[in-house]
Scaffold this motif. Structure first.
Motif, short mmCIF file in Angstrom:
data_model
loop_
_atom_site.label_atom_id
_atom_site.label_comp_id
_atom_site.label_asym_id
_atom_site.label_seq_id
_atom_site.Cartn_x
_atom_site.Cartn_y
_atom_site.Cartn_z
N GLN A 21 50.88 33.45 37.92
CA GLN A 21 50.18 34.48 37.72
C GLN A 21 49.66 34.64 36.22
O GLN A 21 48.68 35.27 35.95
CB GLN A 21 51.32 35.60 37.83
CG GLN A 21 50.88 37.04 37.45
CD GLN A 21 52.09 38.00 37.34
OE1 GLN A 21 53.22 37.64 37.57
NE2 GLN A 21 51.94 39.27 37.58
N GLU A 22 50.48 33.96 35.46
CA GLU A 22 50.00 33.94 34.04
C GLU A 22 48.78 33.25 33.68
O GLU A 22 47.57 33.56 33.07
CB GLU A 22 51.11 33.16 33.09
CG GLU A 22 50.75 33.53 31.50
CD GLU A 22 50.60 35.07 31.06
OE1 GLU A 22 49.66 35.24 30.18
OE2 GLU A 22 51.33 35.87 31.61
N TYR A 25 45.75 35.56 35.18
CA TYR A 25 45.46 36.58 34.43
C TYR A 25 44.81 36.07 33.07
O TYR A 25 43.79 36.68 32.69
CB TYR A 25 46.77 37.22 34.02
CG TYR A 25 47.40 38.07 34.95
CD1 TYR A 25 46.90 38.10 36.13
CD2 TYR A 25 48.60 38.89 34.74
CE1 TYR A 25 47.64 38.87 37.25
CE2 TYR A 25 49.43 39.55 35.64
CZ TYR A 25 48.63 39.48 36.87
OH TYR A 25 49.24 40.34 38.09
N THR A 26 45.35 34.80 32.40
CA THR A 26 44.51 34.39 31.22
C THR A 26 43.15 33.89 31.68
O THR A 26 42.37 34.09 30.70
CB THR A 26 45.27 33.06 30.99
OG1 THR A 26 46.48 33.56 30.72
CG2 THR A 26 44.68 32.47 29.63
N VAL A 29 40.99 37.35 31.77
CA VAL A 29 40.94 37.79 30.38
C VAL A 29 39.96 37.03 29.60
O VAL A 29 39.01 37.56 28.94
CB VAL A 29 42.25 37.95 29.67
CG1 VAL A 29 42.07 38.37 28.26
CG2 VAL A 29 43.14 38.97 30.43
N ILE A 42 45.21 44.86 34.06
CA ILE A 42 45.50 44.02 34.95
C ILE A 42 46.83 43.81 35.45
O ILE A 42 47.78 44.18 34.80
CB ILE A 42 45.09 42.57 34.16
CG1 ILE A 42 44.81 41.36 35.07
CG2 ILE A 42 46.14 42.18 33.04
CD1 ILE A 42 44.21 40.19 34.28
N GLY A 43 46.64 43.42 36.67
CA GLY A 43 48.13 43.29 37.33
C GLY A 43 48.01 43.03 38.86
O GLY A 43 46.93 42.52 39.22
N VAL A 49 45.38 40.64 43.22
CA VAL A 49 45.41 40.79 41.82
C VAL A 49 44.35 41.97 41.45
O VAL A 49 43.18 42.11 41.96
CB VAL A 49 44.52 39.44 41.20
CG1 VAL A 49 44.38 39.50 39.86
CG2 VAL A 49 45.90 38.42 41.62
N LEU A 51 41.99 43.95 38.68
CA LEU A 51 41.69 44.31 37.29
C LEU A 51 40.69 45.17 37.34
O LEU A 51 39.92 45.46 38.00
CB LEU A 51 40.62 42.92 37.09
CG LEU A 51 39.84 42.69 35.83
CD1 LEU A 51 40.85 42.60 34.67
CD2 LEU A 51 38.95 41.43 35.92
#
Length: 63
Positions: A21-22, A25-26, A29, A42-43, A49, A51
């Protein structure tokens, strides 16, 4: 302009685990930063996922 993106895998399997997940998301972004889009939210859950971005007017949706 605000754009809401949703990514879902084909069978809606719970593939977005806490360990990836990280990373996801990274990456999202980072790409938004490169395109000068502001990340509003974001989630997601294990199969989705989400955004929400504030998309700059100088950028087309197709870039």
């Amino acid at each position: 302009m605000y754009l809401h993106f949703v990514w879902v895998n084909w069978d809606k399997l719970p593939l977005v685990t806490s360990d990836v997940q990280e990373v996801i998301y990274t990456a999202l972004v980072s790409q938004c930063d490169q395109l000068k889009c502001k990340v509003v939210a974001i989630g997601g859950v294990a199969a989705h996922v989400y955004l929400l971005t504030d998309f700059p007017p100088a950028l087309t949706v197709f870039e």
